[in-house]
Design a protein around this motif. Structure first.
Motif, short mmCIF file in Angstrom:
data_model
loop_
_atom_site.label_atom_id
_atom_site.label_comp_id
_atom_site.label_asym_id
_atom_site.label_seq_id
_atom_site.Cartn_x
_atom_site.Cartn_y
_atom_site.Cartn_z
N THR A 435 -70.01 114.94 -2.14
CA THR A 435 -70.21 114.68 -3.57
C THR A 435 -71.69 114.54 -3.89
N ALA A 436 -72.42 113.83 -3.01
CA ALA A 436 -73.86 113.65 -3.22
C ALA A 436 -74.60 114.98 -3.16
N ILE A 437 -74.20 115.85 -2.24
CA ILE A 437 -74.84 117.17 -2.11
C ILE A 437 -74.59 117.99 -3.37
N CYS A 438 -73.35 117.97 -3.85
CA CYS A 438 -73.00 118.77 -5.04
C CYS A 438 -73.69 118.26 -6.30
N SER A 439 -74.05 116.98 -6.32
CA SER A 439 -74.65 116.40 -7.52
C SER A 439 -76.18 116.56 -7.55
N ARG A 440 -76.75 117.18 -6.52
CA ARG A 440 -78.21 117.38 -6.51
C ARG A 440 -78.59 118.35 -7.62
N GLN A 441 -79.44 117.90 -8.53
CA GLN A 441 -79.89 118.75 -9.63
C GLN A 441 -81.40 118.97 -9.62
N GLU A 442 -82.13 118.02 -9.09
CA GLU A 442 -83.60 118.15 -9.05
C GLU A 442 -84.00 118.96 -7.81
N LYS A 443 -84.58 120.13 -8.00
CA LYS A 443 -84.95 120.98 -6.87
C LYS A 443 -86.03 120.36 -6.01
N GLN A 444 -86.87 119.52 -6.59
CA GLN A 444 -87.97 118.92 -5.85
C GLN A 444 -87.53 117.67 -5.09
N ARG A 445 -86.32 117.23 -5.30
CA ARG A 445 -85.86 116.01 -4.65
C ARG A 445 -85.62 116.25 -3.17
N ILE A 446 -85.97 115.27 -2.35
CA ILE A 446 -85.78 115.37 -0.91
C ILE A 446 -84.71 114.39 -0.49
N ASP A 447 -83.68 114.90 0.19
CA ASP A 447 -82.65 114.06 0.78
C ASP A 447 -82.72 114.18 2.29
N ALA A 448 -82.20 113.19 2.99
CA ALA A 448 -82.21 113.22 4.46
C ALA A 448 -80.83 112.87 4.99
N PHE A 449 -80.47 113.52 6.10
CA PHE A 449 -79.22 113.25 6.79
C PHE A 449 -79.54 112.83 8.22
N ILE A 450 -78.96 111.70 8.66
CA ILE A 450 -79.31 111.12 9.95
C ILE A 450 -78.05 110.94 10.78
N LEU A 451 -78.12 111.35 12.06
CA LEU A 451 -77.06 111.07 13.02
C LEU A 451 -77.60 110.10 14.06
N ILE A 452 -76.84 109.04 14.36
CA ILE A 452 -77.24 108.03 15.34
C ILE A 452 -76.15 107.90 16.39
N ASP A 453 -76.57 107.92 17.66
CA ASP A 453 -75.62 107.81 18.76
C ASP A 453 -76.09 106.72 19.72
N LEU A 454 -75.19 105.81 20.14
CA LEU A 454 -75.55 104.77 21.09
C LEU A 454 -75.72 105.37 22.48
N ASP A 455 -76.82 105.06 23.14
CA ASP A 455 -77.09 105.58 24.48
C ASP A 455 -76.24 104.84 25.51
N TYR A 456 -75.65 105.61 26.41
CA TYR A 456 -74.90 105.06 27.55
C TYR A 456 -73.83 104.06 27.08
N PHE A 457 -73.16 104.37 26.00
CA PHE A 457 -72.16 103.45 25.48
C PHE A 457 -70.97 103.32 26.43
N LYS A 458 -70.61 104.41 27.11
CA LYS A 458 -69.51 104.35 28.08
C LYS A 458 -69.84 103.37 29.20
N ASP A 459 -71.11 103.37 29.64
CA ASP A 459 -71.50 102.44 30.70
C ASP A 459 -71.37 100.99 30.22
N ILE A 460 -71.68 100.73 28.94
CA ILE A 460 -71.54 99.37 28.39
C ILE A 460 -70.07 98.94 28.46
N ASN A 461 -69.17 99.82 28.05
CA ASN A 461 -67.74 99.50 28.12
C ASN A 461 -67.27 99.27 29.55
#
Length: 574
Positions: A435-461
């Motif tokens: 919805t946010a992507i479709c609502s972008r109207q300003e061509k000069q506007r900058i949006d960012a998409f971030i992916l975060i992954d926990l390191d060695y999470f299996k080892d923690i478990n």
């Protein structure tokens, strides 16, 4: 007072027609209202017909009709579950509890909690009933010691009743018949069944007394520990609202077919029969018998409406449109409380009834209550016209659905959020970002998409256990909420994978600073467990779709992992 009671009886008489017209429509559900996991949906898709069994002769909860078809409240509840989830059930009734529990079925429906074996898993209750004492009219209800108790085989004896003073029957109806005939002195049963068979069989030697003994909760019992099936059925039961169940109960109970026996006819119409024998003219005989039948139907209907009104806990009203007078039942006035509240409730109800569309038979309103709270009420009504078609009054019932409305809102919120972290879940996150992507109207506007992954999470478990792993996920969710803006979309989209969509950012460095803050805070938030994260960032171009954005961020996330983890990598740096 007599006139007031008669008015309420008249209201109850007409109200049954409302319930018969709209009761079924009110009990329909759409499967889209229930939140099922992917695992549960796959289970339903693969699941075949589920064998469901129960005890016969417990009307109106479950019973076989004259065509040997399974009927009753419990079957209607399973049909609602089927409509909500897509599960399919096959129904079978047995003559004894022993046959029920020895069957090869998957579930047992209409099982009271005090009838179930110790090892049987029970669903949440869908129907509750107080216990009714029924005794032979010749017995003293205050002196039942050493009297003969009519028990249902397979159920535990109530406290204080001796085995040697008990006679066992296979069904509740058989135990009621025994007390009526004097073969037993008394018994206990649920209010629904006692009312149903009293109406159907026309008992005249039976006296019923409400007792607070052995309150019963009717559930669905599972013969095997099938966690997914149990979860699906419990979710579906939560979807069935209290008001919907009330209408379902009324609809089933209103289908009582009264049995007519020779002795019943003789006892009730002996004078009429004698009068016929002594030679009343045939035309007068026809008129008398027609009138008697009409009166019998009216008496039976009045009694039925009184019983149904008691078990449905409904609040009745009648609005006289010409005089603008609203007549409310005493029980509803007690719910409202003060005169000020009553004046406000009168104003709201009159306004809604006067301005509602002629074909609209249902609406919801908010009314003040005696305890100071505001209740949500469902109003069901019908217009009453004279022989010329002119509107005389509007009659109906008001039902408090405050708890049902609160549960609906709670379920709606739960469907949007991840249960552990309180962030948006994967489905909601994707929809909000699209919805946010479709609502972008300003061509000069900058949006960012971030992916975060926990390191060695299996080892923690593996090293510290899953509870510690869950705590890490919970703390990361809190850190993400602290580090990003309220306008950012933050969600958990996998086991240890999170994403953030940041609309209208000033620069890439601004995004990196926020990500570095997350990395610092999560590393210090968990004692004794070193926690690091890998981060992939992509800037959103005007023509990019969700899948393309996700793929770009995923590639740089894995670049961060290949570089040794605990890294923040942006697409423009690749």
């Amino acid at each position: 007072m007599i006139q007031h009671r008669q008015t309420l009886k008249n209201i109850s008489f007409i109200l049954l027609f409302i319930l018969l017209i709209i009761g079924l429509s009110n009990s329909s559900h759409a499967a889209s209202n229930i939140f099922l996991t992917e695992e549960e949906r796959a289970y339903i898709a693969k699941k075949g017909v589920i064998k469901a069994v129960s005890l016969d002769g417990v009307a109106p909860i479950q019973y076989s009709d004259k065509n040997k078809e399974v009927q009753g409240i419990s079957k209607r509840v399973l049909q609602e579950i089927s409509a909500i989830t897509g599960l399919t059930f096959e129904y079978t009734l047995y003559g004894s509890l022993r046959e029920v529990f020895e069957s090869n079925a998957e579930i047992a429906f209409g099982i009271p909690n005090n009838y179930a074996p110790p090892d049987m898993i029970l669903s949440k209750p869908y129907l509750r009933s107080e216990t009714i004492l029924y005794i032979n009219a010749a017995q003293d209800p205050n002196n039942l010691d050493n009297k003969i108790y009519a028990a249902v085989r397979g159920s535990a004896l109530p406290k204080g009743i001796k085995e040697e003073n008990s006679i066992y029957f296979e069904t509740r109806e058989q135990s009621l018949d025994a007390v009526e005939a004097g073969r037993a002195d008394y018994g206990y049963g649920n209010a629904y069944s006692v009312a149903f068979y009293t109406l159907q069989n026309g008992y005249k030697n039976l006296v019923t007394i409400p007792k607070g003994k052995e309150a019963r909760a009717y559930c669905i019992g599972f013969f095997h520990e099938d966690e997914i099936l149990i979860s699906i059925i419990n979710k579906a039961l939560s979807e069935i609202g209290e008001n919907q169940l009330q209408n379902l109960v009324l609809d089933v109970a209103a289908q009582v077919e009264r049995k007519i026996t020779f002795s019943m006819v003789i006892n009730r119409y002996g004078k009429e029969i004698t009068f016929i024998i002594i030679g009343v003219l045939s035309i007068l005989l026809f008129a008398i018998t027609s009138n008697v039948k009409a009166n019998k139907t009216l008496r039976m209907n009045n009694r039925r409406y009184e019983v149904l009104s008691e078990i449905s806990n409904e609040y009745l009203f009648e609005y006289f449109t010409k005089t603008n007078r609203l007549q409310l039942s005493e029980s509803f006035i007690q719910q409202i409380g003060t005169q000020e509240n009553l004046n406000e409730a009168n104003r709201i109800l009159k306004n809604m009834l006067a301005n509602t569309a002629a074909d609209r038979q249902y609406f919801e309103i908010k009314l003040p209550l005696a305890n100071g709270e505001v209740g949500i009420f469902k109003v069901i009504h019908l217009s009453v016209n004279d022989d010329n078609g002119n509107l005389v009054s509007i009659i109906g019932k008001v039902v408090n659905i405050s708890d049902e409305a609160a549960k609906r809102e709670e379920l709606a919120n739960k469907a949007l959020l991840d249960g552990l972290t309180g962030l948006y879940n994967a489905i909601t996150t994707k929809e909000l970002i699209q919805t946010a992507i479709c609502s972008r109207q300003e061509k000069q506007r900058i949006d960012a998409f971030i992916l975060i992954d926990l390191d060695y999470f299996k080892d923690i478990n593996d090293t510290h256990g899953h509870l510690a792993g869950d705590n890490v996920l919970l703390q990361l969710g809190k850190v993400l909420k602290q580090s990003f803006r309220t306008t950012d979309i933050i969600g958990r989209i996998g086991g240890d994978e999170f994403c953030i969509y940041m609309p209208n950012i000033p620069s890439l460095d601004f995004v990196k600073t926020r990500c570095q803050k997350v990395s610092t805070l999560i590393n210090t938030a968990i004692e004794d467990i070193p926690v690091t994260i890998s981060v992939g960032i992509t800037l959103v171009d005007q023509d990019m779709g969700y899948e393309e954005i996700f793929k770009s961020a995923d590639e740089v996330l894995y670049q961060a992992k290949r570089d040794g983890r605990n890294q923040i990598v942006a697409w423009v740096e690749k």
